[in-house]
Design a protein around this motif. Structure first.
Motif: not given
Length: 318
Positions: A211-232
């Motif tokens: 469960v902890h690993a799954d939540s970390v994967f979700l956090l990483i995915g959201l962070s990747v989205a933030l990087v590209f969204a902020f750059r856009a």
């Protein structure tokens, strides 16, 4: 000749606020050392170390020394918080908005110490131990907010990214907090209890780790989205902060993965605790990067205060 109006400089206030962050992160790491060396009950009671003494005795050995040493560090962290609070008070006519945060950090330290005492009195109940860690995270968050506010003016805040991206940043923050909370459940189910006789929380270690690993994967995915969204949208500062967060998360994830495969060696578990603090700080940095605070309307009082701070010699002889 009249004395300078603000005897504590803004630079000193910022340094004290930064020192408070570092000290609170440090005590999380040393608290982890207490648990990882099975010294959680090195002092078997609280607030005394034994029923007869406030200090550790030679008969208590290294475990007593480690636990008592961590208790002493609480006073050092508290003194830094007190110095920061006093610095804010000396700036009270100009930086009154900093006072609630400084008070929160100062009062949070004894509150965290009391929770630490309860962990001892409950023989290291894993749920209370987890609360102790999360209380430290809350103090670190308040200390970070205080530090960032010392670098900002006192005017209104203005968003620098569109509203949907601010919502995404808040969602990332909530998931980051959830990762920290679930991490305490993993710890409470694992082998590093702080004492050989301490109870575990009863959760299946493999299941809760997943469960902890799954939540970390979700956090990483959201962070990747933030990087590209902020750059856009051309928010380079926010994109940089999100990229730092992503790098910290990947490093923390690597440590977590290796420690799981190597059956939780104490050194890696300690590094993972430090990484948790860094993830929190990087998350808060992203949140701060989505807005900026504009200067307050100029006034005669604030102009005089600024002149006194920038030109203390001239102000002292005026």
């Amino acid at each position: 000749m009249r004395p300078a109006r603000f005897p504590v400089s803004a630079a000193l206030l910022r340094r004290l606020a930064l020192a408070s962050i570092i000290a609170n992160v440090g005590i999380v790491v040393t608290g982890g050392a207490v648990r990882l060396t099975d010294s959680g009950l090195g002092c078997p009671t609280w607030p005394r170390c034994t029923d007869e003494s406030y200090t550790a005795t030679a008969e208590m050995g290294i475990n007593g020394a480690i636990e008592f040493g961590n208790r002493l560090l609480t006073f050092a962290v508290g003194l830094i918080a007190l110095a920061t609070l006093l610095a804010v008070l000396l700036h009270r006519s100009r930086r009154r908005s900093l006072l609630p945060l400084a008070v929160a950090v100062f009062l949070g330290i004894p509150a965290q110490a009391v929770i630490g005492g309860i962990t001892v009195l409950t023989n290291l109940n894993p749920w209370v131990v987890g609360l102790h860690f999360l209380a430290s995270m809350a103090v670190i968050a308040a200390a970070y907010a205080l530090w960032r506010r010392t670098k900002e003016p006192d005017g209104p805040t203005v968003a620098v990214v569109p509203a949907p991206l601010r919502t995404l940043a808040w969602l990332t923050t909530l998931v980051s907090v959830a990762v920290l909370v679930i991490g305490t459940w993993v710890t409470g189910s694992g082998p590093h209890a702080g004492d050989h006789g301490a109870a575990r929380n009863g959760l299946d270690p493999e299941s809760i780790a997943q469960v902890h690993a799954d939540s970390v994967f979700l956090l990483i995915g959201l962070s990747v989205a933030l990087v590209f969204a902020f750059r856009a949208v051309g928010a380079t500062g926010a994109a940089r902060a999100a990229l730092v967060l992503l790098a910290v998360e990947l490093g923390q994830g690597l440590i977590g993965f290796v420690q799981y495969l190597t059956h939780l060696p104490a050194l890696l578990v300690g590094a993972h605790m430090l990484g948790s603090c860094l993830v929190l700080l990087a998350t808060l940095s992203v949140q701060w990067s989505t807005r900026e605070r504009r200067p307050a309307p100029a006034s005669a009082t604030s102009t005089e205060a600024t002149d006194a701070e920038l030109h203390p010699v001239a102000a002292a002889h005026s």
